[in-house]
Design a protein around this motif. Structure first.
Motif, PDB file in Angstrom:
ATOM      1  N   MET A  12     131.107  34.831 -24.963  1.00 48.09           N
ATOM      2  CA  MET A  12     130.274  36.362 -26.037  1.00 48.09           C
ATOM      3  C   MET A  12     129.922  37.168 -25.033  1.00 48.09           C
ATOM      4  O   MET A  12     130.429  38.355 -25.205  1.00 48.09           O
ATOM      5  CB  MET A  12     129.894  36.573 -27.671  1.00 48.09           C
ATOM      6  N   LEU A  13     128.903  36.631 -23.918  1.00 43.06           N
ATOM      7  CA  LEU A  13     129.012  37.984 -23.611  1.00 43.06           C
ATOM      8  C   LEU A  13     130.018  38.411 -21.959  1.00 43.06           C
ATOM      9  O   LEU A  13     129.535  40.152 -21.547  1.00 43.06           O
ATOM     10  CB  LEU A  13     127.263  37.218 -22.610  1.00 43.06           C
ATOM     11  N   ALA A  14     130.448  37.803 -21.948  1.00 48.74           N
ATOM     12  CA  ALA A  14     131.636  38.242 -20.825  1.00 48.74           C
ATOM     13  C   ALA A  14     132.494  38.688 -22.051  1.00 48.74           C
ATOM     14  O   ALA A  14     133.088  39.923 -21.383  1.00 48.74           O
ATOM     15  CB  ALA A  14     132.729  36.929 -20.547  1.00 48.74           C
ATOM     16  N   ALA A  15     132.543  38.987 -22.934  1.00 47.32           N
ATOM     17  CA  ALA A  15     133.750  39.735 -23.516  1.00 47.32           C
ATOM     18  C   ALA A  15     132.262  41.217 -23.995  1.00 47.32           C
ATOM     19  O   ALA A  15     133.717  42.421 -23.767  1.00 47.32           O
ATOM     20  CB  ALA A  15     134.134  39.637 -25.314  1.00 47.32           C
ATOM     21  N   LEU A  16     132.043  41.137 -24.105  1.00 47.98           N
ATOM     22  CA  LEU A  16     130.686  42.695 -24.289  1.00 47.98           C
ATOM     23  C   LEU A  16     130.625  43.413 -22.840  1.00 47.98           C
ATOM     24  O   LEU A  16     130.326  44.169 -23.092  1.00 47.98           O
ATOM     25  CB  LEU A  16     128.895  41.699 -24.817  1.00 47.98           C
ATOM     26  N   ASP A  40     119.358  42.810 -28.277  1.00 47.24           N
ATOM     27  CA  ASP A  40     119.352  43.698 -27.275  1.00 47.24           C
ATOM     28  C   ASP A  40     120.123  43.385 -25.777  1.00 47.24           C
ATOM     29  O   ASP A  40     120.534  43.732 -24.784  1.00 47.24           O
ATOM     30  CB  ASP A  40     117.670  43.696 -26.452  1.00 47.24           C
ATOM     31  N   ILE A  41     119.451  41.799 -25.619  1.00 53.86           N
ATOM     32  CA  ILE A  41     120.330  41.029 -24.480  1.00 53.86           C
ATOM     33  C   ILE A  41     122.359  41.072 -24.763  1.00 53.86           C
ATOM     34  O   ILE A  41     122.872  41.631 -23.591  1.00 53.86           O
ATOM     35  CB  ILE A  41     120.853  39.550 -24.788  1.00 53.86           C
ATOM     36  N   ALA A  42     123.196  41.012 -26.127  1.00 52.17           N
ATOM     37  CA  ALA A  42     123.737  41.800 -26.485  1.00 52.17           C
ATOM     38  C   ALA A  42     124.226  43.523 -26.559  1.00 52.17           C
ATOM     39  O   ALA A  42     125.312  43.426 -25.858  1.00 52.17           O
ATOM     40  CB  ALA A  42     124.684  41.407 -27.527  1.00 52.17           C
ATOM     41  N   ARG A  67     123.882  41.555 -16.764  1.00 53.36           N
ATOM     42  CA  ARG A  67     125.057  41.849 -15.970  1.00 53.36           C
ATOM     43  C   ARG A  67     124.660  40.179 -14.658  1.00 53.36           C
ATOM     44  O   ARG A  67     123.002  39.780 -14.754  1.00 53.36           O
ATOM     45  CB  ARG A  67     124.453  42.797 -15.385  1.00 53.36           C
ATOM     46  N   PRO A  68     125.855  39.838 -14.552  1.00 55.60           N
ATOM     47  CA  PRO A  68     125.648  38.894 -12.847  1.00 55.60           C
ATOM     48  C   PRO A  68     124.860  39.664 -12.237  1.00 55.60           C
ATOM     49  O   PRO A  68     124.885  40.972 -11.446  1.00 55.60           O
ATOM     50  CB  PRO A  68     126.820  37.981 -12.953  1.00 55.60           C
ATOM     51  N   PRO A  69     124.254  39.189 -10.664  1.00 56.31           N
ATOM     52  CA  PRO A  69     123.782  39.834 -10.113  1.00 56.31           C
ATOM     53  C   PRO A  69     124.676  39.753  -9.552  1.00 56.31           C
ATOM     54  O   PRO A  69     124.207  41.288  -8.587  1.00 56.31           O
ATOM     55  CB  PRO A  69     122.541  38.336  -9.145  1.00 56.31           C
ATOM     56  N   GLU A  70     125.637  40.289  -9.068  1.00 56.33           N
ATOM     57  CA  GLU A  70     126.723  40.722  -8.431  1.00 56.33           C
ATOM     58  C   GLU A  70     126.888  41.979  -8.352  1.00 56.33           C
ATOM     59  O   GLU A  70     126.892  43.017  -7.900  1.00 56.33           O
ATOM     60  CB  GLU A  70     128.079  39.863  -8.268  1.00 56.33           C
ATOM     61  N   GLN A  71     127.491  41.681 -10.110  1.00 54.49           N
ATOM     62  CA  GLN A  71     126.695  43.499 -10.671  1.00 54.49           C
ATOM     63  C   GLN A  71     125.510  44.350 -10.420  1.00 54.49           C
ATOM     64  O   GLN A  71     125.872  45.307 -10.549  1.00 54.49           O
ATOM     65  CB  GLN A  71     127.863  43.244 -12.011  1.00 54.49           C
TER      66      GLN A  71
END
Length: 566
Positions: free
Chosen positions: A14-18, A79-81, A208-212
């Motif tokens: 779900m987080l990847a899609a968002l 909020d996380i979404a 977001r992942p750290p790289e982003q």
């Protein structure tokens, strides 16, 4: 409303899609895991069942921000979404208000000792030297502008972001105690790759992942970002020596090209572009104009088609540089002629980056001349041509400044974030002093001015002070004096708004005292401070003193006599 399990929004798929803003996949996951029908989703989001079907089947994409925001609100995303989608959190971060100590000001927030929070550096995290001298000196670290842009877009202070991270599930389970200082260290680049608990908490807080967020395990904390192998003051001499080599001089006189001549010409042009930050504009104008005349002769000589194309590109870069120094000196018509020539050279050979810089110059001219809608228009037209390049980044930042002048805070923040993300796609520049290379420190400089115009005084001061620090050498000199001059004027405006006339005039005078200047930019920015001082402190001697200095600068620009400021 049908119940959507809170855990569903935290699923990796779900987080990847968002994060990808793939609304069709988001709807499919809601149907799969929460049992929501197309009709139900449509009812919640204010969308017809037919359109929901098209989105879920991939026949229609959702790209408009307003629609995405409506969908998030309708589904009551946590909020996380929302942050994974790039939206602001719905619930403001609740930072405890520190108690007031009448004798010492605000007392610092404390954490109960029993919590044993994670405060110091963890394994794998590189921290700054706590014994370092905190006086303003040039940093060799690469600023983390993506993390800063994420925070700015959501209008969070460093303290608020720290608390937000501490309140994530990982933050609570690991008893993290992120504070304002740690956020600062991350943002100025002192920490290239936080340790695992902090990375996980950052991902939970931002979506977001750290790289982003601008972090990288491969990034060095000290890379020579600010200084290249040849210092800018030496670039003009190096160009003269290269140009004066017997082989190159003979080739130019013969209007013929031999092996290595084009490479030498390109290197010579690069050296001129690297001289731009510190060499007096009139000196650089004269040298560039001379080289442009000499190199243009080669276009009518005996050259192959490939050589002709390379010569056009080299000539285009020289024309762009000449346009910039003409504009610095207030030579508006000459600047526009050179800009058009650069654009035409780029157009003839299909060189998108060169065309992009020509559009950027148009946006810059419009910004100084108060045509703010034209700034945004030119910047966006240039982005369509520039491709993945430094020109794309600078055009995006010029768009942000134009939007800031108009007063569009939300879109200006978004443009700053897009610029940070675009810059992350580029390699770390070998020569950040090159005028047509965008470096991370330049993003800070642009952001300082944008937030000054948006009247976000705290954020403007933060970026302006760090701009000065990043560009000030230990001996007090600067490798980017024009950026530093603008930052002083930003600080002057902030101080004037806060009622500190002495500090405001001191900062403004510091900008006038810098030797290498774009007189056009200086008069434009100093005018902002002068108007503010006359509006609020007209009867004060200090305000009049600054006004007289400003009037002299304006006269020097109008009469093309920059020596009046010396």
């Amino acid at each position: 409303m049908p119940q959507i399990p809170g855990s569903l929004w935290e699923r990796p798929d779900m987080l990847a899609a968002l994060r990808a803003r793939d609304i069709g996949q988001t709807f499919r996951l809601l149907r799969q895991y929460a049992g929501l029908s197309q009709t139900t989703i449509g009812s919640l989001t204010g969308t017809s069942q037919g359109k929901i079907s098209e989105i879920m089947n991939g026949r229609q994409q959702v790209t408009m921000f307003e629609v995405i925001e409506r969908i998030a609100d309708g589904l009551e995303m946590p909020d996380i979404a929302r942050m994974a989608l790039g939206l602001a959190p719905r619930t403001p971060v609740q930072v405890p208000i520190p108690r007031r100590d009448d004798s010492q000001g605000f007392a610092p927030l404390t954490t109960p000792p029993s919590l044993d929070p994670v405060q110091g550096p963890r394994e794998g995290e590189v921290m700054r030297d706590p014994k370092r001298d905190d006086r303003p000196t040039m940093s060799a670290s690469i600023p983390n502008i993506q993390l800063r842009a994420w925070r700015n877009e959501r209008q969070l202070t460093r303290a608020e972001m720290a608390e937000w991270i501490n309140q994530t599930p990982v933050g609570r389970s690991e008893r993290l105690s992120v504070d304002e200082e740690r956020i600062r260290e991350w943002e100025i680049g002192d920490v290239a790759w936080p340790s695992l608990p902090f990375r996980l908490a950052l991902t939970q807080a931002t979506g977001r992942p750290p790289e982003q967020l601008g972090f990288s395990p491969d990034r060095r904390t000290h890379t020579g970002l600010i200084e290249g192998q040849i210092l800018p003051p030496d670039a003009l001499r190096a160009e003269a020596e290269l140009y004066g080599t017997m082989e190159l001089a003979q080739q130019l006189q013969a209007s013929d090209l031999g092996n290595g001549t084009l490479e030498a010409l390109a290197e010579a042009v690069d050296l001129l572009c690297r001289a731009y930050p510190v060499v007096p504009a009139a000196t650089l104008r004269d040298r560039t104009r001379k080289r442009l005349t000499q190199i243009t002769r080669l276009l009518s000589g005996r050259v192959t088609l490939d050589q002709h194309r390379e010569l056009l590109v080299i000539t285009g870069w020289l024309a762009a540089l000449l346009g910039c120094v003409h504009y610095d000196l207030g030579e508006r018509e000459e600047a526009e002629t050179a800009r058009r020539a650069a654009y035409e050279m780029g157009r003839q050979v299909g060189h998108g980056e060169l065309m992009g810089w020509a559009y950027e110059m148009s946006a810059w001219f419009a910004l100084v001349e108060g045509r703010y809608e034209d700034v945004v228009k030119s910047a966006r037209m240039g982005q369509a041509a520039a491709g993945t390049s430094s020109a794309m980044v600078q055009l995006t930042l010029q768009e942000a400044r134009g939007l800031a002048r108009i007063g569009d805070r939300r879109e200006a923040d978004r443009a700053l974030t897009r610029g940070a993300d675009a810059l992350a796609l580029l390699p770390i520049p070998e020569h950040p002093d090159h005028h047509f290379v965008f470096d991370h420190a330049k993003w800070m400089f642009y952001a300082a001015t944008a937030y000054t115009w948006l009247e976000d005084n705290d954020r403007a001061e933060e970026h302006a002070r760090e701009t000065i620090q990043m560009h000030t050498r230990p001996d007090g000199t600067s490798n980017a004096p024009m950026r530093v001059a603008d930052a002083h004027l930003d600080l002057g405006i902030v101080h004037a708004r806060r009622g500190d006339l002495d500090a405001a005039v001191s900062q403004g005078m510091a900008a006038f005292d810098i030797d290498r200047r774009s007189l056009t930019d200086l008069v434009h920015r100093a005018g902002d401070l002068d108007r503010l001082l006359l509006q609020r402190y007209r009867r004060e001697a200090l305000a009049q003193e600054f006004h007289e200095r400003y009037v002299t600068a304006r006269f020097a620009l109008g009469t093309r006599r920059p020596e009046l400021l010396d």
